[in-house]
Design a protein around this motif. Structure first.
Motif, PDB file in Angstrom:
ATOM      1  N   LEU A 136      48.828  18.357  37.066  1.00  0.00           N
ATOM      2  CA  LEU A 136      48.463  17.011  37.526  1.00  0.00           C
ATOM      3  C   LEU A 136      49.255  15.918  36.815  1.00  0.00           C
ATOM      4  O   LEU A 136      49.490  14.850  37.393  1.00  0.00           O
ATOM      5  N   ALA A 137      49.684  16.171  35.583  1.00  0.00           N
ATOM      6  CA  ALA A 137      50.480  15.167  34.870  1.00  0.00           C
ATOM      7  C   ALA A 137      51.798  14.905  35.583  1.00  0.00           C
ATOM      8  O   ALA A 137      52.315  13.783  35.584  1.00  0.00           O
ATOM      9  N   ASP A 138      52.351  15.955  36.203  1.00  0.00           N
ATOM     10  CA  ASP A 138      53.613  15.811  36.923  1.00  0.00           C
ATOM     11  C   ASP A 138      53.387  15.401  38.376  1.00  0.00           C
ATOM     12  O   ASP A 138      54.141  14.594  38.931  1.00  0.00           O
ATOM     13  N   ILE A 139      52.345  15.954  38.994  1.00  0.00           N
ATOM     14  CA  ILE A 139      52.104  15.718  40.417  1.00  0.00           C
ATOM     15  C   ILE A 139      51.430  14.376  40.666  1.00  0.00           C
ATOM     16  O   ILE A 139      51.741  13.679  41.645  1.00  0.00           O
ATOM     17  N   GLY A 140      50.501  13.987  39.797  1.00  0.00           N
ATOM     18  CA  GLY A 140      49.712  12.774  40.005  1.00  0.00           C
ATOM     19  C   GLY A 140      50.530  11.544  40.371  1.00  0.00           C
ATOM     20  O   GLY A 140      50.249  10.870  41.371  1.00  0.00           O
ATOM     21  N   PRO A 141      51.562  11.229  39.582  1.00  0.00           N
ATOM     22  CA  PRO A 141      52.357  10.025  39.892  1.00  0.00           C
ATOM     23  C   PRO A 141      53.133  10.116  41.207  1.00  0.00           C
ATOM     24  O   PRO A 141      53.619   9.096  41.700  1.00  0.00           O
ATOM     25  N   ARG A 142      53.243  11.318  41.765  1.00  0.00           N
ATOM     26  CA  ARG A 142      54.002  11.496  43.010  1.00  0.00           C
ATOM     27  C   ARG A 142      53.128  11.372  44.258  1.00  0.00           C
ATOM     28  O   ARG A 142      53.630  11.434  45.373  1.00  0.00           O
ATOM     29  N   LEU A 143      51.832  11.251  44.079  1.00  0.00           N
ATOM     30  CA  LEU A 143      50.939  11.115  45.217  1.00  0.00           C
ATOM     31  C   LEU A 143      51.047   9.708  45.784  1.00  0.00           C
ATOM     32  O   LEU A 143      50.789   8.722  45.094  1.00  0.00           O
ATOM     33  N   GLY A 144      51.453   9.616  47.041  1.00  0.00           N
ATOM     34  CA  GLY A 144      51.605   8.319  47.687  1.00  0.00           C
ATOM     35  C   GLY A 144      50.543   8.102  48.741  1.00  0.00           C
ATOM     36  O   GLY A 144      49.599   8.884  48.876  1.00  0.00           O
ATOM     37  N   PRO A 145      50.679   7.056  49.523  1.00  0.00           N
ATOM     38  CA  PRO A 145      49.696   6.734  50.569  1.00  0.00           C
ATOM     39  C   PRO A 145      49.535   7.848  51.596  1.00  0.00           C
ATOM     40  O   PRO A 145      48.477   7.985  52.205  1.00  0.00           O
ATOM     41  N   GLU A 146      50.584   8.642  51.792  1.00  0.00           N
ATOM     42  CA  GLU A 146      50.527   9.741  52.758  1.00  0.00           C
ATOM     43  C   GLU A 146      50.248  11.081  52.092  1.00  0.00           C
ATOM     44  O   GLU A 146      50.353  12.128  52.727  1.00  0.00           O
ATOM     45  N   GLY A 147      49.912  11.055  50.805  1.00  0.00           N
ATOM     46  CA  GLY A 147      49.668  12.296  50.089  1.00  0.00           C
ATOM     47  C   GLY A 147      50.899  12.729  49.306  1.00  0.00           C
ATOM     48  O   GLY A 147      51.570  11.899  48.686  1.00  0.00           O
ATOM     49  N   LEU A 148      51.232  14.015  49.358  1.00  0.00           N
ATOM     50  CA  LEU A 148      52.340  14.577  48.579  1.00  0.00           C
ATOM     51  C   LEU A 148      53.387  15.153  49.519  1.00  0.00           C
ATOM     52  O   LEU A 148      53.118  16.069  50.287  1.00  0.00           O
TER      53      LEU A 148
END
Length: 264
Positions: free
Chosen positions: A70-82
Motif C-alpha cells: 500500500l505504501a507504493d500503490i496508495g499514491p497511484r490510486l486516482g479518480p478512476e482507480g489504479l
C-alpha cells in the motif's frame, strides 16, 4: 529461468507451459506497481504465444503474497482507480472486460492475502500447501477488494460463506479454503508447485483448441447466462470438428494410440 535483480516477476518456458513466478520474497511478495505491471505482461505473453497452452502461477520464497504494497500503490490510486496494465499486458484479475483464453493453474503457500485470493478466483485450478493461511483483509485496511472477490467469492463459496470472510477480514486455513471451493487440491508443504505443474502438463496434453473452447463456453455461461452458452455450443462444436486436432483425436481413438495435438 529468466531472472534479474529488479524483476518482480520471473518467467520460464517449460514445454507448452509458462511458469510465472512472483519474485519479491524479501517483502513476502507484496505487490508493488512494478510487480503488477510485470505480472500483466506475463499474462499477455501467455495469451499471444500459440505454443504456450497453460500458465502456472507460483511464488518464490515462503509466502505467495502478503497482498498489496500500500505504501507504493496508495499514491497511484486516482479518480478512476489504479491503472496497472501496460501495452501488451492482460489484467491477471480479468476484471476489465478482457479475459485470458488459456487456462491458469496456481500454486500457493505460506501467506496468501487479498489479491492472492483474487488471483486464485480468476484462475482455473488452485493447489495449496497444507499450511497456507488465507485472508481477504481489505476491510481492515479501509478499502474493498477490487480484484474480483466481491463477484467471484460469493459465486464460488455461496453468499454466507463468502461474507463470513469478506466482511470480517479474518484469516482461514487451507482446509477451509478447500471446503469453500477456493482450492481444488491440498498438497504437502513444498509439493504444491510440483502438483500444479503436473496438472498443467495434463491440460497441455489435451487438444488446445478444445481446451480453450471449453473454457470460453463455461465463462460465457458465468458472464451472460446459460442461454448464451447453450446457443454457442453447436457452433463451437462445428468449428472444432473441422480442426486438425479433431482428426488427430479420432485417429488416436481408432488406432488406440496416444494423440499428439498440434493446436490447429
Amino acid at each position: 529461468m529468466t531472472d534479474a535483480s529488479d524483476a518482480r516477476v520471473v518467467v520460464e518456458r517449460r514445454g507448452h507451459l509458462l511458469l510465472i513466478g512472483l519474485n519479491r520474497p524479501e517483502k513476502r511478495n507484496a505487490a508493488d506497481f512494478a510487480m503488477l505491471q510485470q505480472l500483466a505482461l506475463a499474462y499477455g505473453q501467455l495469451e499471444r504465444d500459440p505454443d504456450l497452452r497453460v500458465g502456472v502461477v507460483h511464488a518464490l520464497g515462503e509466502h505467495f503474497t502478503a497482498g498489496l504494497d500500500l505504501a507504493d500503490i496508495g499514491p497511484r490510486l486516482g479518480p478512476e482507480g489504479l491503472e496497472m496494465v501496460p501495452e501488451g499486458g492482460i489484467n491477471p484479475w480479468q476484471v476489465d472486460g478482457t479475459a485470458l483464453s488459456k487456462p491458469v493453474v496456481i500454486a500457493v503457500q505460506g501467506t496468501c492475502l487479498t489479491l492472492g485470493i483474487e488471483l486464485m478466483l480468476a484462475s482455473d485450478i488452485v493447489v495449496a500447501a497444507e499450511s497456507t493461511r488465507f485472508g481477504q483483509i481489505e476491510v481492515s485496511r479501509g478499502i474493498l477488494p477490487f480484484g474480483g472477490a466481491t463477484i467471484r467469492f460469493p459465486r464460488a463459496a455461496g453468499w454466507g460463506n463468502a461474507m463470513r470472510w469478506l466482511l470480517t477480514g479474518d484469516l482461514f486455513d487451507a482446509r477451509e479454503a478447500h471446503r469453500l471451493g477456493l482450492v481444488q487440491e491440498i498438497a504437502p508443504n513444498g509439493r504444491e508447485l510440483h502438483r500444479a505443474i503436473e496438472l498443467a502438463e495434463r491440460i497441455a496434453a489435451q487438444a488446445p483448441l478444445a481446451v480453450q473452447a471449453t473454457l470460453a463456453n463455461a465463462r460465457l455461461a458465468l458472464r451472460e447466462g446459460a442461454a448464451a452458452a447453450e446457443a454457442e455450443l453447436q457452433p463451437a462444436l462445428a468449428r472444432l470438428a473441422g480442426s486438425t486436432d479433431a482428426r488427430i483425436g479420432m485417429e488416436a481413438f481408432l488406432t488406440r494410440t496416444e494423440a499428439v495435438f498440434e493446436g490447429r
